[in-house]
Design a protein around this motif. Structure first.
Motif, PDB file in Angstrom:
ATOM      1  N   MET A 276       7.539  -0.112 -18.481  1.00  0.00           N
ATOM      2  CA  MET A 276       6.745  -1.111 -17.729  1.00  0.00           C
ATOM      3  C   MET A 276       5.458  -0.478 -17.202  1.00  0.00           C
ATOM      4  SD  MET A 276       9.187  -3.774 -15.696  1.00  0.00           S
ATOM      5  CE  MET A 276       9.805  -2.671 -14.457  1.00  0.00           C
ATOM      6  N   ILE A 277       5.576   0.729 -16.645  1.00  0.00           N
ATOM      7  CA  ILE A 277       4.375   1.412 -16.137  1.00  0.00           C
ATOM      8  C   ILE A 277       3.387   1.614 -17.280  1.00  0.00           C
ATOM      9  CG2 ILE A 277       3.461   3.555 -15.114  1.00  0.00           C
ATOM     10  CD1 ILE A 277       6.080   3.846 -13.572  1.00  0.00           C
TER      11      ILE A 277
ATOM     12  N   LEU B 285      -5.646  -1.174  -7.857  1.00  0.00           N
ATOM     13  CA  LEU B 285      -4.670  -1.761  -8.785  1.00  0.00           C
ATOM     14  C   LEU B 285      -3.583  -0.760  -9.181  1.00  0.00           C
ATOM     15  CD1 LEU B 285      -6.604  -4.259 -11.047  1.00  0.00           C
ATOM     16  CD2 LEU B 285      -5.302  -4.636  -8.976  1.00  0.00           C
ATOM     17  N   ALA B 286      -3.930   0.536  -9.201  1.00  0.00           N
ATOM     18  CA  ALA B 286      -2.914   1.555  -9.493  1.00  0.00           C
ATOM     19  C   ALA B 286      -1.850   1.547  -8.389  1.00  0.00           C
ATOM     20  CB  ALA B 286      -3.556   2.932  -9.594  1.00  0.00           C
ATOM     21  N   ASP B 287      -2.252   1.239  -7.168  1.00  0.00           N
ATOM     22  CA  ASP B 287      -1.329   1.091  -6.036  1.00  0.00           C
ATOM     23  C   ASP B 287      -0.275   0.030  -6.382  1.00  0.00           C
ATOM     24  OD1 ASP B 287      -0.294   1.277  -3.450  1.00  0.00           O
ATOM     25  OD2 ASP B 287      -1.791  -0.059  -2.571  1.00  0.00           O
ATOM     26  N   GLU B 288      -0.731  -1.099  -6.909  1.00  0.00           N
ATOM     27  CA  GLU B 288       0.185  -2.181  -7.305  1.00  0.00           C
ATOM     28  C   GLU B 288       1.140  -1.754  -8.404  1.00  0.00           C
ATOM     29  OE1 GLU B 288      -1.077  -6.079  -8.510  1.00  0.00           O
ATOM     30  OE2 GLU B 288      -2.510  -6.169  -6.861  1.00  0.00           O
ATOM     31  N   VAL B 289       0.592  -1.086  -9.419  1.00  0.00           N
ATOM     32  CA  VAL B 289       1.441  -0.626 -10.527  1.00  0.00           C
ATOM     33  C   VAL B 289       2.526   0.286  -9.966  1.00  0.00           C
ATOM     34  CG1 VAL B 289       1.537   0.747 -12.657  1.00  0.00           C
ATOM     35  CG2 VAL B 289      -0.436  -0.756 -12.229  1.00  0.00           C
ATOM     36  N   ALA B 290       2.129   1.203  -9.097  1.00  0.00           N
ATOM     37  CA  ALA B 290       3.085   2.164  -8.548  1.00  0.00           C
ATOM     38  C   ALA B 290       4.150   1.450  -7.724  1.00  0.00           C
ATOM     39  CB  ALA B 290       2.360   3.211  -7.703  1.00  0.00           C
ATOM     40  N   TYR B 291       3.743   0.626  -6.753  1.00  0.00           N
ATOM     41  CA  TYR B 291       4.791   0.096  -5.863  1.00  0.00           C
ATOM     42  C   TYR B 291       5.669  -0.957  -6.521  1.00  0.00           C
ATOM     43  CZ  TYR B 291       1.646  -3.699  -4.065  1.00  0.00           C
ATOM     44  OH  TYR B 291       0.805  -4.777  -3.922  1.00  0.00           O
ATOM     45  N   ASN B 292       5.118  -1.785  -7.389  1.00  0.00           N
ATOM     46  CA  ASN B 292       5.989  -2.751  -8.063  1.00  0.00           C
ATOM     47  C   ASN B 292       7.093  -2.049  -8.839  1.00  0.00           C
ATOM     48  OD1 ASN B 292       5.021  -5.259  -7.271  1.00  0.00           O
ATOM     49  ND2 ASN B 292       3.371  -5.220  -8.773  1.00  0.00           N
ATOM     50  N   ASN B 293       6.724  -0.978  -9.514  1.00  0.00           N
ATOM     51  CA  ASN B 293       7.717  -0.285 -10.329  1.00  0.00           C
ATOM     52  C   ASN B 293       8.663   0.571  -9.503  1.00  0.00           C
ATOM     53  OD1 ASN B 293       7.310  -0.799 -13.345  1.00  0.00           O
ATOM     54  ND2 ASN B 293       5.233  -0.632 -12.538  1.00  0.00           N
ATOM     55  N   HIS B 294       8.118   1.309  -8.522  1.00  0.00           N
ATOM     56  CA  HIS B 294       9.071   2.148  -7.784  1.00  0.00           C
ATOM     57  C   HIS B 294       9.926   1.323  -6.830  1.00  0.00           C
ATOM     58  CE1 HIS B 294       6.568   2.403  -4.182  1.00  0.00           C
ATOM     59  NE2 HIS B 294       5.679   3.213  -4.692  1.00  0.00           N
ATOM     60  N   ASP B 295       9.461   0.144  -6.448  1.00  0.00           N
ATOM     61  CA  ASP B 295      10.321  -0.705  -5.626  1.00  0.00           C
ATOM     62  C   ASP B 295      11.476  -1.297  -6.443  1.00  0.00           C
ATOM     63  OD1 ASP B 295       8.774  -0.019  -3.506  1.00  0.00           O
ATOM     64  OD2 ASP B 295       7.767  -1.948  -3.274  1.00  0.00           O
TER      65      ASP B 295
END
Ligand code: MG
Length: 377
Positions: free
Chosen positions: A250-251, A192-202
């Motif tokens: 958001m993060i 789930l941390a993967d999701e948090v990271a990519y949604n925000n950095h994208d």
């Protein structure tokens, strides 16, 4: 006995419940088994290649966009923060996060799709499975074994998804997919941390590239409410700062929500051991409201960024590069570098896939030029 490990929850992974390594080794001195896993991952060749592999934007498109390497570091940071807050094994969680994308092809998801299409008649290509192949077999560094000989728990976390047909061939590591069991909380968390990271950095990279606008992103609820809060706190704030303030909030919202909801889930299900965790439903989760917001953002990014015509033009070319390389090596294995030729005998297609998957973006383009550019003869 289990809660005698300071700071570690009894249902976290620790030395008391780890299934250890495939090949037994002497215990590490001055560091834990999971720190050793992390160290082996960081020193691996596949890890260094992440620097030149696409996350969304192809490597040469700009110096500030995320690569697989910076993405993996962001995932590791988020994973560690939450792991510590929840009393989970921070070293294991970090090792999983750092290794989770090791098997990715060049050119991001377009590369994975292209290679999977080429490999259809030969068992397909899955990047999660490839990450496991990298740490189990492909790294050539140690005298005593192929791969990195990581602990079961790190390997289990790396294999996030797996088709059942492949799970059946994987022994103990594939078992949970067949029995519908969950992995450790550390693995659930890295996922789930993967999701948090990519949604925000994208969102950040999308804005920086000019493919997304603040106006259209402002229609997405989770972005909208944080944008509003920042503008209220800092009237007249410049656009770059507005974007960063919004994204960092958001993060923070997602990390806090994930921690709170997971704590509540743990309290409700009362796992006492790692086995309880494996039998419970997924315990690491966002709250339903935040989960909905995340999904809306994900859908938006898919439509407006990942499928943007300018991204599609690049990824379409990238797909052709990989398909060309695959066909050339299959037709003439003597084009492969010698270390791959020697392995090619048994399973040519898998060897070609291993070679291509290991390439960085720029290496794949160079290799394509070397094989196909007529003026280079
Ligand atoms: Mg990832």
């Amino acid at each position: 006995m289990t809660d005698s490990i300071p700071g570690l929850a009894p249902y976290a992974v620790g030395p008391h419940n780890s299934r250890g390594r495939r090949l037994t080794e002497a215990a590490p001195v001055g560091r834990s088994e999971f720190q050793r896993d992390r160290d082996r991952i960081i020193h691996s060749t596949a890890f260094r290649r992440l620097e030149y592999k696409t996350q969304v934007f192809v490597n040469h498109e700009g110096d500030l966009f995320r690569t697989r390497l910076t993405h993996s570091l962001e995932v590791a940071q988020i994973t560690r923060s939450i792991a510590r807050a929840l009393g989970l094994n921070e070293d294991l969680a970090e090792a999983i996060a750092l290794a989770h994308d090791l098997g990715h092809t060049p050119f991001g998801h377009a590369g994975q799709d292209a290679l999977n299409a080429c490999m259809k008649p030969y068992g397909g290509f899955e990047h999660n499975l490839q990450s496991l192949r990298v740490v189990d077999q492909l790294e050539e560094r140690y005298g005593a074994f192929d791969g990195l000989n990581l602990t079961f728990e790190t390997r289990e976390g790396i294999l996030k998804h797996c088709a059942l047909v492949n799970a059946r061939t994987l022994g103990d590591i594939g078992e949970r997919f067949l029995k519908k069991r969950r992995p450790s909380l550390e693995a659930q968390l890295a996922n789930l941390a993967d999701e948090v990271a990519y949604n925000n950095h994208d969102v950040d990279d999308g804005l920086r590239s000019g493919l997304l606008s603040l106006a259209e992103l402002g229609e997405i609820p989770i972005v909208a409410r944080h944008l509003r809060a920042v503008k209220r706190a800092y009237p007249g704030i410049g656009e770059r700062r507005l974007v960063h303030e919004t994204i960092r909030r958001m993060i923070n919202t997602l990390v806090t929500d994930l921690t709170t909801q997971t704590s509540a889930n743990i309290k409700r299900h009362q796992p006492r051991t790692l086995d309880d965790v494996r039998r419970a439903p997924p315990l690491v989760a966002f709250s339903p409201a935040v989960q909905r917001e995340q999904l809306t953002l994900k859908r938006f990014l898919r439509l407006h960024l990942y499928q943007h015509y300018q991204v599609t033009r690049t990824t379409n070319k990238a797909k052709r590069v990989l398909a060309d390389l695959f066909r050339a090596f299959m037709d003439e294995p003597r084009l492969l570098p010698p270390q791959y030729q020697n392995r090619a005998g048994a399973d040519r297609a898998r060897t070609v896939a291993d070679y291509i998957a290991g390439m960085t973006d720029r290496y794949a383009m160079r290799e394509h030029r070397r094989l196909f550019a007529i003026d280079d003869i």
